[in-house]
Design a protein around this motif. Structure first.
Motif, PDB file in Angstrom:
ATOM      1  N   GLY A  68     -19.137  -2.468 -43.345  1.00 48.85           N
ATOM      2  CA  GLY A  68     -19.560  -2.953 -44.653  1.00 48.85           C
ATOM      3  C   GLY A  68     -21.067  -3.058 -44.752  1.00 48.85           C
ATOM      4  N   ILE A  69     -21.718  -3.545 -43.678  1.00 50.67           N
ATOM      5  CA  ILE A  69     -23.177  -3.578 -43.657  1.00 50.67           C
ATOM      6  C   ILE A  69     -23.730  -2.169 -43.782  1.00 50.67           C
ATOM      7  CG2 ILE A  69     -25.180  -4.081 -42.210  1.00 50.67           C
ATOM      8  CD1 ILE A  69     -23.761  -6.492 -41.133  1.00 50.67           C
ATOM      9  N   ALA A  72     -23.750  -1.032 -47.374  1.00 50.11           N
ATOM     10  CA  ALA A  72     -24.882  -1.510 -48.164  1.00 50.11           C
ATOM     11  C   ALA A  72     -26.141  -0.703 -47.845  1.00 50.11           C
ATOM     12  CB  ALA A  72     -25.119  -2.992 -47.890  1.00 50.11           C
ATOM     13  N   ALA A 134     -30.127  -8.713 -44.609  1.00 49.69           N
ATOM     14  CA  ALA A 134     -29.347  -8.486 -45.829  1.00 49.69           C
ATOM     15  C   ALA A 134     -30.220  -8.534 -47.069  1.00 49.69           C
ATOM     16  CB  ALA A 134     -28.234  -9.527 -45.933  1.00 49.69           C
ATOM     17  N   MET A 158     -16.363  -3.409 -49.989  1.00 50.47           N
ATOM     18  CA  MET A 158     -16.454  -4.113 -48.714  1.00 50.47           C
ATOM     19  C   MET A 158     -15.261  -5.047 -48.590  1.00 50.47           C
ATOM     20  SD  MET A 158     -20.407  -5.375 -48.606  1.00 50.47           S
ATOM     21  CE  MET A 158     -21.771  -4.330 -49.102  1.00 50.47           C
ATOM     22  N   PRO A 222     -25.803  -8.471 -51.046  1.00 51.08           N
ATOM     23  CA  PRO A 222     -26.200  -8.924 -49.705  1.00 51.08           C
ATOM     24  C   PRO A 222     -25.329 -10.056 -49.173  1.00 51.08           C
ATOM     25  CG  PRO A 222     -27.841  -9.552 -51.348  1.00 51.08           C
ATOM     26  CD  PRO A 222     -26.910  -8.612 -52.005  1.00 51.08           C
ATOM     27  N   ALA A 225     -22.185  -8.433 -47.929  1.00 52.19           N
ATOM     28  CA  ALA A 225     -22.445  -7.727 -46.669  1.00 52.19           C
ATOM     29  C   ALA A 225     -22.416  -8.693 -45.496  1.00 52.19           C
ATOM     30  CB  ALA A 225     -23.779  -6.996 -46.739  1.00 52.19           C
ATOM     31  N   THR A 228     -18.560  -9.795 -45.061  1.00 48.76           N
ATOM     32  CA  THR A 228     -17.665  -8.835 -44.415  1.00 48.76           C
ATOM     33  C   THR A 228     -17.900  -8.772 -42.914  1.00 48.76           C
ATOM     34  OG1 THR A 228     -16.796  -6.580 -44.514  1.00 48.76           O
ATOM     35  CG2 THR A 228     -19.162  -6.807 -44.692  1.00 48.76           C
TER      36      THR A 228
END
Length: 553
Positions: A68-69, A72, A134, A158, A222, A225, A228
């Protein structure tokens, strides 16, 4: 170039990025190379070079936890692309894929003491560096660039584990009673377009130029992110908030759950209706949905409802990036205790719940079927140019030790995994992401002088052509990175940091949970007396596990 008009419809791609803990560095390396390949191809077309002229577009991006990060970051690198990383640029790097995963998310920062303890410990690790990452990763200078290989509507999803839950219920024929249940497997869904109008009703809609803003749907990105990736206990849980406007349907009521081929289960908030606002505490999305294949499949399929699988008919495909496709091996020396203690049972149950939630053989089996061209898998392969396995862990990835946390211990491990991800991505695009030459996607190649140079033989002897051709810098050979080692001096530094973090967490817990002054003094003395033993035990575990993975220098 061929004078024949290109195919009317582009081939659409969906990215599915599994949870990976510190091996997010591997996923980041794969994405960095994928973007390079697409950019180099488009640049060659813009220069009018005689190269493949079909079209490919990225349509959906899904991720869980570390994936998930990466999702982003993937949006940010589309909007404000930085120079791809082919070799270690050092500790200062503008590339968000590299800088986030190789330079910034390190155990030195995670064992810091910047997190507040006024309400007691929020997590075993200091998540301040993750907050900084983030916030900064979605920022860019100037307007987002226009990218030909990105679809007019791009969806980002996400997964999160919603600890509050969302209520649903099913009715039964001939009865007024309903069977209620609560879903905790949740996701946050954005749809990005030039005007912010595209996307399903249940998606948070964004214009590309709103990316990076701190309010509204963009401001939620953010936070989501971080949510998740909030590995339970180790990392801080996060609060997400939906401000459902009065009189407007909430996102969940617009997003019924599928419970069969022809049935859907509607959200059931009860007579009071949905909470406004709806706030919920989240932990790691990988707990409930670590490989969001089905979410990506539904987005990619759209109104048609399915993605054609045969090679001659395929028009869309999911690319799953999974650093740990083999899962967790069963312990060979397991012995069921006659009388299991409370902690052993609790930890065992927690692990079993996570593993069962990830048990999706019907979703993953299609990616391994050579007759299915709507799903592909990229995973770590550590082999030389002759296809022979070389020094490294059984999984081929340096971050696999310590349940995937090993990469946080040393930058060299993450650097290896990033570079291996780039090499594996190149090999995947060259040898595996292809379609039979009879697919209509390649109709524009007819009669082109360059067409035969791209053809190779498939598993059944049929002519195959690449979906993403390798051109320019993307075609340059990528060397296999050296297997990394963690020095004992580095482990000593980690041990010192563990001691400081132990003191910070225990003092925070004591200050919050023990009301009396005398009780706090006694508890601090007890905690201090155990500090060296705890740190020594953790250090022994680190050495043992790194040694097993051939990572100890």
């Amino acid at each position: 170039m061929s004078t024949t008009a290109p195919a009317a419809a582009p081939f659409e791609l969906g990215l599915v990025m599994a949870g990976a803990v510190s091996a997010g560095a591997y996923t980041a390396g794969v994405l960095d190379f994928l973007y390079l390949a697409l950019d180099e191809w488009q640049a060659a077309l813009a220069r009018g070079e005689p190269v493949p002229d079909h079209r490919v577009q990225l349509r959906v991006v899904t991720g869980a936890s570390a994936g998930g990060i990466c999702g982003a970051i993937a949006l940010s690198e589309i909007a404000w692309r930085s120079e791809p990383v082919a070799a270690d640029p050092g500790p200062r790097c503008a590339n968000r894929f590299f800088d986030t995963w190789v330079n910034r998310i390190d155990i030195s920062a995670l064992l810091g003491s910047s997190d507040a303890m006024d309400q007691g410990p929020r997590a075993l690790l200091d998540c301040s560096v993750l907050d900084e990452v983030a916030t900064s990763v979605l920022q860019g200078s100037g307007l987002p660039r226009q990218v030909p290989w990105v679809a007019p509507q791009l969806d980002l999803l996400m997964t999160v584990t919603n600890l509050r839950g969302v209520p649903y219920s099913l009715g039964f024929q001939g009865s007024t009673q309903r069977d209620g249940m609560v879903s905790h497997a949740d996701h946050v869904h954005w749809s990005l377009s030039a005007d912010g109008q595209a996307g399903p009703p249940a998606a948070l809609r964004l214009r590309w130029d709103q990316l990076g803003q701190s309010t509204g749907a963009a401001g939620l990105m953010p936070v989501a992110a971080l949510a998740t990736a909030a590995f339970p206990v180790a990392l801080q849980p996060r609060v997400l908030r939906y401000d459902f406007a009065p009189g407007r349907p909430d996102l969940y009521s617009l997003r019924p759950l599928s419970v069969g081929d022809a049935n859907e289960m509607a959200c059931d908030w009860g007579p009071a209706g949905p909470p406004r606002p709806y706030e919920f505490l989240c932990v790691d999305g990988g707990v409930m949905n670590n490989e969001p294949l089905e979410l990506a499949r539904r987005c990619l399929a759209g109104a048609q409802g399915y993605n054609p699988r045969p090679g001659e008919l395929a028009t869309r495909a999911l690319l799953m990036i999974d650093p740990f496709p083999e899962g967790e091996a069963l312990a060979p020396d397991y012995s069921a205790p006659a009388q299991a203690d409370l902690l052993a049972t609790g930890f065992g149950l927690f692990s079993a719940l996570i593993q069962q939630s990830r048990f999706k053989p019907e979703e993953l089996a299609l990616a391994s079927d050579p007759e299915v061209f709507s799903r592909f898998l990229i995973s770590p392969v550590r082999k030389d140019n002759q296809g022979q396995a070389v020094r490294g862990s059984a999984s081929g990835i340096a971050s696999a030790a310590l349940g995937g946390f090993a990469g946080f211990l040393d930058r060299g491990l993450r650097l290896h995994d990033f570079l291996l991800g780039r090499r594996n991505a190149q090999q995947f695009l060259r040898a595996h992401l292809d379609l039979p030459a009879v697919n209509p996607l390649f109709d524009s190649w007819s009669g082109a002088a360059w067409a035969s140079g791209w053809q190779h033989e498939g598993v059944h002897g049929e002519a195959m052509l690449p979906i993403i051709p390798l051109l320019g810098r993307a075609a340059l050979p990528i060397a296999l990175p050296d297997w990394p080692q963690v020095g004992r001096a580095r482990l000593a530094e980690v041990g010192d940091a563990l001691g400081h973090r132990y003191q910070h967490v225990t003092h925070g817990a004591i200050g919050h949970y023990i009301p009396s002054w005398l009780g706090r003094v006694a508890a601090k003395l007890l905690a201090a007396s155990q500090r060296d033993a705890v740190v020594a035990k953790l250090g022994q575990v680190l050495q043992t596990e790194l040694g097993k993975a051939d990572l100890l220098g």
